[in-house]
Design a protein around this motif. Structure first.
Motif, PDB file in Angstrom:
ATOM      1  N   ARG A  53      53.664  31.141  36.778  1.00 23.29           N
ATOM      2  CA  ARG A  53      53.185  31.748  38.030  1.00 23.29           C
ATOM      3  C   ARG A  53      51.721  31.390  38.240  1.00 23.29           C
ATOM      4  O   ARG A  53      51.286  31.128  39.350  1.00 23.29           O
ATOM      5  N   PHE A  57      49.982  29.649  41.458  1.00 25.69           N
ATOM      6  CA  PHE A  57      48.856  30.339  42.107  1.00 25.69           C
ATOM      7  C   PHE A  57      47.665  29.393  42.213  1.00 25.69           C
ATOM      8  O   PHE A  57      47.008  29.296  43.246  1.00 25.69           O
ATOM      9  N   HIS A  62      47.361  29.542  49.700  1.00 28.26           N
ATOM     10  CA  HIS A  62      47.508  30.923  50.160  1.00 28.26           C
ATOM     11  C   HIS A  62      47.287  31.044  51.673  1.00 28.26           C
ATOM     12  O   HIS A  62      46.664  31.991  52.138  1.00 28.26           O
ATOM     13  N   CYS A 115      38.078  34.275  44.909  1.00 31.53           N
ATOM     14  CA  CYS A 115      39.267  34.868  45.515  1.00 31.53           C
ATOM     15  C   CYS A 115      38.991  35.149  46.989  1.00 31.53           C
ATOM     16  O   CYS A 115      39.835  34.894  47.847  1.00 31.53           O
ATOM     17  N   CYS A 123      41.575  39.199  44.061  1.00 29.35           N
ATOM     18  CA  CYS A 123      42.793  38.901  43.314  1.00 29.35           C
ATOM     19  C   CYS A 123      43.206  40.146  42.538  1.00 29.35           C
ATOM     20  O   CYS A 123      42.347  40.896  42.063  1.00 29.35           O
ATOM     21  N   GLU A 127      47.395  38.578  39.157  1.00 26.29           N
ATOM     22  CA  GLU A 127      47.022  37.214  39.559  1.00 26.29           C
ATOM     23  C   GLU A 127      45.950  36.644  38.621  1.00 26.29           C
ATOM     24  O   GLU A 127      46.021  35.485  38.211  1.00 26.29           O
ATOM     25  N   ASP A 130      47.684  35.876  35.229  1.00 30.34           N
ATOM     26  CA  ASP A 130      48.528  34.674  35.334  1.00 30.34           C
ATOM     27  C   ASP A 130      47.654  33.419  35.341  1.00 30.34           C
ATOM     28  O   ASP A 130      47.950  32.421  34.671  1.00 30.34           O
TER      29      ASP A 130
END
Lengths: 139, 161
Positions: A53, A57, A62, A115, A123, A127, A130
């Motif tokens: 993941r 990411f 995004h 972020c 985040c 997140e 990960d």
């Protein structure tokens, strides 16, 4: 949650200080354990971090213009280049750059900034965990 | 131009220039900078010389760090205040270093324009962006803008003024 993570970190930093005599004693794995507690508090069903993941990411934009890879490169063991200024950014993977994830204040500062730049929001602990799991997996 | 600089430096010395800033004789060596300035303001670009922008310009930069030329460069209050103080103490007091653009840029002041001619704000095929000082001034990282560090990219023709 944020407060929990913060309090834990403070405690961790103190322990590290007492144990090692220096704030440098923090490792990415230490930071992960703090994030696990925060992720559990945030998500009742939390079942651990995933490097897979984290990889997805890392490469996702995004919905915006940038991904983490835009400045940290596709291959986080390599030096990156800032998307606007082209200044070199040292590798993000601890395998290539042992200074990474050794200072809690620095980690928090850059998570907040980057972020915001990439996701337009903070985040979540999952997140972040990960993401670090992925960085720890690349050699 | 260089002669002028030397004469100015001599004049400054003769006038017993207050030496309030690290900008001493010889002019264009501005560093070394304090470690805190390098830590907080040289991750994304070179540490820009405080002496090349006026105090109001720096004050404005430091008030908008969360929205900093398209990125978030936010800092906690303690560090922000310490760096803002450093910049204020070393800022230029000359009008020629006042920014002519919003948000303020040291690459957009009357002095910069006169010294460099028109440089693009965004990097192109042949020219770096004006703000990428280190692509021409190879020792910019250390605040050194003296001529010995100058390496011009192919395609750059310096305009004489």
């Amino acid at each position: 949650m944020k407060l929990t993570a913060h309090a834990l970190l403070a405690a961790l930093a103190t322990t590290a200080l007492l144990a090692g005599g220096s704030a440098q004693a923090l490792t990415a794995a230490d930071y992960q354990s703090v994030l696990i507690a925060a992720a559990k508090a945030a998500e009742p069903g939390f079942a651990g971090f995933s490097a897979e993941r984290g990889a997805a990411f890392y490469r996702s934009t995004h919905g915006g213009d940038w991904s983490c890879a835009s400045c940290h490169t596709e291959q986080p063991t390599q030096p990156g280049s800032h998307a606007v200024t082209h200044k070199q950014v040292k590798p993000l993977a601890p395998a290539a750059n042992p200074e990474r994830f050794t200072r809690a204040d620095k980690i928090e500062k850059w998570f907040k900034r980057n972020c915001n730049d990439v996701l337009k929001r903070a985040c979540t602990p999952r997140e972040q965990g990960d993401f670090i799991a992925y960085l720890l997996s690349v050699k | 131009m260089n002669k002028t600089h030397k004469i100015l430096a001599l004049l400054a010395l003769a006038a017993g220039a207050t030496a309030a800033t690290p900008t001493l004789a010889g002019g264009h060596a501005y560093g070394p900078f304090p470690a805190s300035y390098i830590e907080e303001c040289a991750s994304c670009h070179v540490a820009y010389p405080p002496q090349l922008l006026t105090a109001p310009g720096w004050a404005q930069v430091m008030l908008q760090l969360d929205q900093h030329y398209g990125v978030d460069a936010g800092l906690d209050a303690k560090r922000r205040t310490a760096i803002a103080d450093f910049l204020q103490r070393n800022a230029s007091r000359r009008d020629k270093h006042a920014a002519t653009a919003q948000p303020p840029r040291l690459a957009q002041t009357p002095w910069f324009r006169k010294e460099h001619g028109p440089l693009p704000q965004q990097a192109g095929k042949t020219l770096p962006a004006a703000a990428q000082c280190e692509s021409c001034h190879r020792a910019a990282e250390h605040g050194d803008y003296t001529e010995s560090g100058l390496r011009l990219p192919a395609g750059y023709r310096h305009m004489e003024h």
